[in-house]
Design an enzyme around this catalytic site. Structure first.
Site, mmCIF file in Angstrom:
data_model
loop_
_atom_site.group_PDB
_atom_site.id
_atom_site.type_symbol
_atom_site.label_atom_id
_atom_site.label_comp_id
_atom_site.label_asym_id
_atom_site.label_seq_id
_atom_site.Cartn_x
_atom_site.Cartn_y
_atom_site.Cartn_z
ATOM 1 N N SER A 48 11.170 -11.124 22.203
ATOM 2 C CA SER A 48 10.639 -9.817 22.614
ATOM 3 C C SER A 48 9.150 -9.896 22.905
ATOM 4 O O SER A 48 8.650 -9.185 23.783
ATOM 5 C CB SER A 48 10.841 -8.755 21.546
ATOM 6 O OG SER A 48 12.086 -8.842 20.973
ATOM 7 N N ALA B 202 15.067 9.604 17.885
ATOM 8 C CA ALA B 202 14.509 8.417 18.551
ATOM 9 C C ALA B 202 15.521 7.277 18.600
ATOM 10 O O ALA B 202 15.595 6.551 19.600
ATOM 11 C CB ALA B 202 13.234 7.957 17.845
ATOM 12 N N HIS C 90 1.756 7.649 15.477
ATOM 13 C CA HIS C 90 1.566 6.193 15.557
ATOM 14 C C HIS C 90 0.151 5.829 15.111
ATOM 15 O O HIS C 90 -0.816 6.413 15.593
ATOM 16 C CB HIS C 90 1.746 5.688 16.997
ATOM 17 C CG HIS C 90 3.152 5.798 17.483
ATOM 18 N ND1 HIS C 90 3.551 5.274 18.684
ATOM 19 C CD2 HIS C 90 4.253 6.362 16.943
ATOM 20 C CE1 HIS C 90 4.844 5.511 18.868
ATOM 21 N NE2 HIS C 90 5.286 6.177 17.820
ATOM 22 N N ARG D 287 5.679 -8.403 31.055
ATOM 23 C CA ARG D 287 5.405 -7.083 31.615
ATOM 24 C C ARG D 287 3.903 -6.877 31.762
ATOM 25 O O ARG D 287 3.434 -6.271 32.705
ATOM 26 C CB ARG D 287 5.993 -5.995 30.708
ATOM 27 C CG ARG D 287 7.433 -5.656 31.068
ATOM 28 C CD ARG D 287 7.875 -4.386 30.381
ATOM 29 N NE ARG D 287 8.311 -4.647 29.017
ATOM 30 C CZ ARG D 287 7.865 -4.000 27.945
ATOM 31 N NH1 ARG D 287 6.993 -3.027 28.085
ATOM 32 N NH2 ARG D 287 8.316 -4.305 26.748
ATOM 33 N N LYS E 233 0.840 -1.199 0.000
ATOM 34 C CA LYS E 233 0.000 0.000 0.000
ATOM 35 C C LYS E 233 0.875 1.249 0.000
ATOM 36 O O LYS E 233 0.610 2.204 -0.727
ATOM 37 C CB LYS E 233 -0.892 0.017 1.249
ATOM 38 C CG LYS E 233 -2.082 -0.890 1.148
ATOM 39 C CD LYS E 233 -2.858 -0.863 2.448
ATOM 40 C CE LYS E 233 -4.130 -1.669 2.343
ATOM 41 N NZ LYS E 233 -5.055 -1.198 1.300
ATOM 42 N N GLU F 221 1.350 -2.042 13.455
ATOM 43 C CA GLU F 221 1.664 -0.718 14.002
ATOM 44 C C GLU F 221 2.461 0.072 12.976
ATOM 45 O O GLU F 221 3.484 -0.407 12.484
ATOM 46 C CB GLU F 221 2.475 -0.842 15.302
ATOM 47 C CG GLU F 221 2.712 0.526 15.947
ATOM 48 C CD GLU F 221 3.693 0.488 17.120
ATOM 49 O OE1 GLU F 221 3.244 0.563 18.266
ATOM 50 O OE2 GLU F 221 4.904 0.379 16.864
ATOM 51 N N GLU G 275 18.082 8.179 21.307
ATOM 52 C CA GLU G 275 17.467 8.068 22.635
ATOM 53 C C GLU G 275 17.325 6.595 23.040
ATOM 54 O O GLU G 275 17.583 6.221 24.175
ATOM 55 C CB GLU G 275 16.103 8.766 22.606
ATOM 56 C CG GLU G 275 15.474 8.952 23.969
ATOM 57 C CD GLU G 275 14.407 7.910 24.258
ATOM 58 O OE1 GLU G 275 13.773 8.014 25.308
ATOM 59 O OE2 GLU G 275 14.222 6.969 23.450
ATOM 60 N N HIS G 276 16.940 5.784 22.062
ATOM 61 C CA HIS G 276 16.781 4.351 22.310
ATOM 62 C C HIS G 276 18.115 3.723 22.729
ATOM 63 O O HIS G 276 18.178 2.965 23.695
ATOM 64 C CB HIS G 276 16.241 3.693 21.041
ATOM 65 C CG HIS G 276 15.967 2.237 21.192
ATOM 66 N ND1 HIS G 276 14.864 1.765 21.869
ATOM 67 C CD2 HIS G 276 16.655 1.144 20.780
ATOM 68 C CE1 HIS G 276 14.890 0.459 21.854
ATOM 69 N NE2 HIS G 276 15.967 0.046 21.201
HETATM 70 P P1 GTP Z 1 4.300 -0.178 24.024
HETATM 71 O O1 GTP Z 1 5.247 0.931 24.468
HETATM 72 O O2 GTP Z 1 4.722 -0.775 22.720
HETATM 73 O O3 GTP Z 1 4.019 -1.171 25.067
HETATM 74 O O4 GTP Z 1 2.880 0.419 23.708
HETATM 75 P P2 GTP Z 1 2.262 1.850 23.958
HETATM 76 O O5 GTP Z 1 0.802 1.684 23.970
HETATM 77 O O6 GTP Z 1 2.912 2.554 25.096
HETATM 78 O O7 GTP Z 1 2.628 2.519 22.564
HETATM 79 P P3 GTP Z 1 3.391 3.835 22.177
HETATM 80 O O8 GTP Z 1 2.628 4.319 21.007
HETATM 81 O O9 GTP Z 1 3.606 4.767 23.308
HETATM 82 O O10 GTP Z 1 4.851 3.315 21.711
HETATM 83 C C1 GTP Z 1 5.044 2.264 20.842
HETATM 84 C C2 GTP Z 1 6.399 2.311 20.176
HETATM 85 O O11 GTP Z 1 6.796 3.639 19.870
HETATM 86 C C3 GTP Z 1 7.561 1.780 20.984
HETATM 87 O O12 GTP Z 1 7.671 0.404 20.869
HETATM 88 C C4 GTP Z 1 8.752 2.500 20.350
HETATM 89 O O13 GTP Z 1 9.105 1.894 19.104
HETATM 90 C C5 GTP Z 1 8.174 3.861 20.040
HETATM 91 N N1 GTP Z 1 8.366 4.791 21.158
HETATM 92 C C6 GTP Z 1 7.431 5.214 22.011
HETATM 93 N N2 GTP Z 1 7.945 6.059 22.906
HETATM 94 C C7 GTP Z 1 9.245 6.198 22.637
HETATM 95 C C8 GTP Z 1 10.333 6.939 23.218
HETATM 96 O O14 GTP Z 1 10.174 7.656 24.193
HETATM 97 N N3 GTP Z 1 11.561 6.797 22.642
HETATM 98 C C9 GTP Z 1 11.785 6.021 21.569
HETATM 99 N N4 GTP Z 1 13.021 5.970 21.073
HETATM 100 N N5 GTP Z 1 10.797 5.301 20.992
HETATM 101 C C10 GTP Z 1 9.543 5.379 21.513
#
Ligand code: GTP
Ligand code: MG
Length: 249
Positions: free
Chosen positions: A64, A166, A135, A71, A35, A154, A169-170
């Site tokens: 993972s 990002a 997202h 968790r 798509k 996602e 930071e990661h």
């Molecule tokens: P999970 O974090 O996946 O349990 O779900 P959530 O509902 O909190 O989703 P969210 O949309 O907050 O984040 C999902 C994904 O976004 C993460 O797995 C990361 O890939 C990315 N992400 C979110 N927050 C951060 C951040 O503060 N730093 C970085 N580097 N990546 C982030």
């Protein structure tokens, strides 16, 4: 019937179940990738520029998945995993400009076979640490020989600058095992703000450039162009005259 008392048969059955499970996500990723490729190519043709710098997809590893499950807790079946973990299939789209992020998001939202589960706009509402991205959780139908499944994917859409931030930071979080020194956290936040300033500036420059391009197009209307080998070649007037002379003979 598989004899589950036989360990080898049991292992095989588990393997098959897991393969089918992961395959579903792989197909879903392919569908979303396709798509995005279509949107990208069509956009390039219509607007003469590419809104997508690159895309990267990944399937979450079983390891993972299990870490995340622990968790969250309380999961007993693959069906539970499906409903709890929404990022088993993930695709990241990196754009040049913020406006492209929203454009792509809108184009995806308009597709009838994509069900939008949620949209989180961390650009309008950044995370406290400075994280920015758009997202989207979507469900895409996957058709297999014996069934149809709605599979969650996602999609993260961000600019190059947001992506750069990002990934650093990661890495920092990984390195410090989540207890990052205060000063570094403050610096990271500042860096996120700087990245955003760059994004805004680049967007403004891009608009100005587009306007100039448009003005030139109007001025040069009737100018002869040749599409050759995926490139637009400008054909100068004198060459055109020379060639039209040949034609007359
Ligand atoms: P999970 O974090 O996946 O349990 O779900 P959530 O509902 O909190 O989703 P969210 O949309 O907050 O984040 C999902 C994904 O976004 C993460 O797995 C990361 O890939 C990315 N992400 C979110 N927050 C951060 C951040 O503060 N730093 C970085 N580097 N990546 C982030
Ligand atoms: Mg999170």
């Amino acid at each position: 019937m598989i004899d589950h008392s036989h360990p080898l048969e049991q292992v095989k059955a588990i393997q098959k179940k897991l393969t089918r499970f992961l395959m579903m996500y792989k197909f879903a990723l392919h569908e979303v990738e396709t798509k995005i490729e279509i949107l990208q190519e069509e956009f390039q043709l219509l607007h003469d520029y590419n809104p997508i710098e690159h895309t990267k997809s990944r399937l979450k590893s079983p390891e993972s998945i299990m870490k995340k499950l622990y968790r969250k807790g309380g999961i007993r079946s693959l069906e539970d995993i499906r409903h709890t973990i929404h990022d088993i299939a993930g695709i990241r789209i990196t754009c040049s400009f913020i406006s492209d992020i929203y454009r792509i998001s809108r184009m995806l939202q308009a597709q009838k076979d994509l069900k939008i589960i949620s949209i989180k706009d961390y650009i309008k509402n950044p995370k406290p640490n400075g994280y920015k991205s758009l997202h989207m959780l979507v469900e895409v139908p996957v058709f297999m020989s014996d069934r149809e499944e709605l599979v969650c994917v996602e999609i993260q859409i961000r600019t190059i600058a947001m992506d750069f931030w990002a990934s650093l930071e990661h890495k920092i979080f990984y390195k410090y095992n989540e207890s990052v020194p205060e000063r570094l956290l403050a610096d990271l936040k500042t860096a996120a703000d700087t990245a955003y300033e760059l994004d805004t500036k680049m967007e403004q420059l891009h608009h100005e450039m587009e306007e100039i391009k448009l003005a030139h197009q109007h001025a040069g209307e009737g100018e002869f162009q040749l599409l050759f080998d995926n490139q637009k070649l400008k054909i100068p007037d004198n060459l055109l005259q020379l060639l039209s002379g040949d034609e007359k003979e």
